[in-house]
Enzyme design. Structure first.
Site, PDB file in Angstrom:
ATOM      1  N   LYS A 164     -10.334  -8.200   7.203  1.00 59.26           N
ATOM      2  CA  LYS A 164     -11.105  -8.529   8.397  1.00 59.26           C
ATOM      3  C   LYS A 164     -11.080  -7.351   9.354  1.00 59.26           C
ATOM      4  O   LYS A 164     -10.093  -6.630   9.434  1.00 59.26           O
ATOM      5  CB  LYS A 164     -10.581  -9.809   9.054  1.00 59.26           C
ATOM      6  CG  LYS A 164      -9.197  -9.676   9.672  1.00 59.26           C
ATOM      7  CD  LYS A 164      -8.880 -10.904  10.514  1.00 59.26           C
ATOM      8  CE  LYS A 164      -7.453 -10.919  10.995  1.00 59.26           C
ATOM      9  NZ  LYS A 164      -7.283 -10.565  12.392  1.00 59.26           N
ATOM     10  N   HIS A 196       0.829  -1.205   0.000  1.00 53.72           N
ATOM     11  CA  HIS A 196       0.000   0.000   0.000  1.00 53.72           C
ATOM     12  C   HIS A 196       0.863   1.256   0.000  1.00 53.72           C
ATOM     13  O   HIS A 196       0.635   2.179  -0.763  1.00 53.72           O
ATOM     14  CB  HIS A 196      -0.924   0.020   1.224  1.00 53.72           C
ATOM     15  CG  HIS A 196      -2.233  -0.651   0.983  1.00 53.72           C
ATOM     16  ND1 HIS A 196      -2.382  -2.012   1.010  1.00 53.72           N
ATOM     17  CD2 HIS A 196      -3.457  -0.152   0.708  1.00 53.72           C
ATOM     18  CE1 HIS A 196      -3.651  -2.312   0.767  1.00 53.72           C
ATOM     19  NE2 HIS A 196      -4.328  -1.203   0.577  1.00 53.72           N
TER      20      HIS A 196
HETATM   21  S1  SF4 Z   1      -6.900 -16.533  13.318  1.00 60.07           S
HETATM   22 FE1  SF4 Z   1      -5.500 -15.647  14.808  1.00 60.07          FE
HETATM   23  S2  SF4 Z   1      -3.504 -15.724  13.863  1.00 60.07           S
HETATM   24 FE2  SF4 Z   1      -5.006 -16.012  12.261  1.00 60.07          FE
HETATM   25  S3  SF4 Z   1      -5.421 -13.968  11.415  1.00 60.07           S
HETATM   26 FE3  SF4 Z   1      -6.909 -14.322  13.042  1.00 60.07          FE
HETATM   27  S4  SF4 Z   1      -5.984 -13.457  14.877  1.00 60.07           S
HETATM   28 FE4  SF4 Z   1      -4.347 -13.705  13.373  1.00 60.07          FE
END
Ligand code: SF4
Lengths: 280, 197
Positions: free
Chosen positions: B104, B39
């Site tokens: 996310k 980015h």
């Molecule tokens: S599952 Fe755990 S290690 Fe994997 S992206 Fe999510 S917070 Fe990070």
């Protein structure tokens, strides 16, 4: 006295790095299955189904559960009768990490310096915590910890007068501020007491306790339950899309502390709470 | 729950405006990866008025730093990373034509406003299911910044890549709506005898 060659330790760590990253511990899997049955949000339920299916694929195909294969945290319990031969123990551990992360096709996520940020390209150095215990055995626990949940962890030096209520509020706030970032449903490790560094280490170690095993101290067990209900009432839910399961479990470890202190730490861990161990 | 919607980039205003927060979507076609460092470089390229390594118009960027592929694999585990870390860069990319993002976690107010202004969409993929998501990736090719390793820009061909609309072009936000809906859910529903617990 028992002699242990550090080459054996390196080999064990290599194996544990791959195992920890590809095989979700069974207690976590059972916790996820239970959560899937209990979750009221249809979308939350579907997310949990995806997470369970992912764990199965990872195990079967020996692929990492999550691409963030973390910083490698190694807990050693060293029997005081052991004499290590063949080199320096910590070098051997880093050698094991180096080999495991390369042979297991795991992601290398460590940068050499907080500001220069050049990838070390082999996921070393590990973070090593060692403890001397009675006997002549060596226990090695390897925990890959991703940054998503680690970044949302918190420490507070509360006033003793704030007591349990202060702790519950502190954890609730940490979980709410974290929202979806640490990949809920979470496993929440909490340290209480000791001093600043002791309480954070307790919080991290609390994450290693099996999910179905509450603290043996009745009062602390009740507190674990109260905090679990509190965070699950937040509504955050699986992946933060809303739901009644924000955390699978809350684990508290405590230690005596100073007359003027009430240190508390919360170490958030995601649904991919991974670790593997062996005894040499 | 509504059935899965299917989309294929490049996206236009018509497609984007059909998507509502909470919708489940399957993406097929080409998407591009970029994390923090990529980015930074893209923004630098725009600021310096240099040639971009990809055209952003109508495209989707996936925030991911995958694991290395094993022999015979297209890509290693490849789930989303936290989007908040690139919030500072996102509005400029949206102004330059980017239509979709996959990551996310919630976004900043500036990003939400920019999504509304540019009629764009923010998708969430489930974090921590990188092995499952890797199965939907049919090819992966580095197209820029190879020196960044897992942070290089990859062009991915995906088939039925599963995501949820987290923030739609009207600014509806699933993270906020979902949380509101389920806050104190068990307490409330016990009081009202709505659920058979
Ligand atoms: S599952 Fe755990 S290690 Fe994997 S992206 Fe999510 S917070 Fe990070």
């Amino acid at each position: 006295m028992r002699e242990v060659n550090v080459a054996e330790v390196a080999k064990a760590v290599e194996k544990l790095s791959i195992e920890a990253n590809c095989c979700l511990p069974e207690d976590v899997l059972i916790g996820l299955q239970r959560a899937e049955a209990e979750e009221k949000s249809p979308l939350g339920k579907e997310i949990l189904k995806q997470i369970i299916a992912n764990a199965e694929i990872a195990q079967k195909e020996q692929m990492p559960i999550c691409q963030d294969t973390g910083m490698s945290i190694v807990f050693l319990e060293i029997g005081q009768e052991i004499h290590f031969t063949g080199g320096y123990l910590y070098d051997a551990i880093n050698e094991g990490i180096r080999k495991g992360y390369s042979k297991g096709f795991l992601r290398k996520s460590i940068v050499n310096h907080p500001f220069l940020r050049k990838n070390t390209n082999d996921n070393t150095p590990a973070i090593i915590h060692s403890e001397i215990v009675p006997g002549d055995k060596l226990k090695i626990v390897l925990m890959p910890k991703g940054a998503g949940s680690e970044n949302m962890s918190r420490l507070a030096m509360l006033k003793p007068a704030e007591g349990k209520k202060g702790l519950v509020d502190f954890v609730r706030k940490a979980v709410e501020e974290a929202g979806a970032n640490p990949c809920p449903p979470l496993i929440i490790g909490i340290g209480i007491g000791g001093n600043m560094e002791k309480t954070t280490l307790l919080a991290k170690k609390a994450l290693l306790r099996p999910l179905n095993q509450p603290n043996r101290d009745g009062e602390i067990k009740a507190l674990e339950k109260e905090i679990l209900q509190t965070v699950n009432a937040s509504g955050i839910g699986p992946q933060g899309f809303g739901g009644i399961i924000t955390a699978l479990a809350v684990h508290i470890e405590y230690y005596p502390t100073h007359i003027a202190s009430l240190p508390v730490a919360v170490n958030l861990s995601c649904h991919a709470t991974r670790h593997a161990e062996c005894l040499l | 729950m509504k059935d899965y919607l299917r989309i294929q980039p490049p996206l236009d205003d018509t497609v984007v405006s059909r998507l509502k927060a909470g919708d489940r979507v399957l993406i097929s076609g080409t998407i591009y990866t970029a994390r923090d460092s990529a980015h930074q470089r893209l923004i630098q390229t725009i600021v310096n008025n240099e040639e971009m390594p990809l055209s952003l118009k109508g495209q989707i960027i996936y925030y991911v730093g995958p694991c290395p592929a094993k022999p015979g694999q297209v890509i290693g585990s490849a789930g989303p990373t936290t989007s908040g870390r690139v919030d500072v860069y996102t509005p400029l990319l949206l102004d330059k034509g980017l239509k979709g993002m996959i990551g996310k976690g919630n976004r900043s107010q500036e990003v939400v406003s920019s999504i509304q202004r540019n009629k764009a969409v923010y998708f969430a993929a489930t974090g921590g299911i990188g092995a499952l998501l890797a199965k939907t990736i049919k090819s992966a090719q580095v197209i820029a910044y190879e020196d960044l390793g897992p942070e290089a820009i990859y062009c991915l061909e995906v088939e039925d890549f599963p995501v949820i609309v987290a923030i739609d072009c009207r600014g509806n936000n699933l993270y906020e709506e979902g949380k509101r809906k389920y806050k104190n859910f068990m307490v409330t529903c016990k009081e009202e005898f709505k659920c058979k617990e």
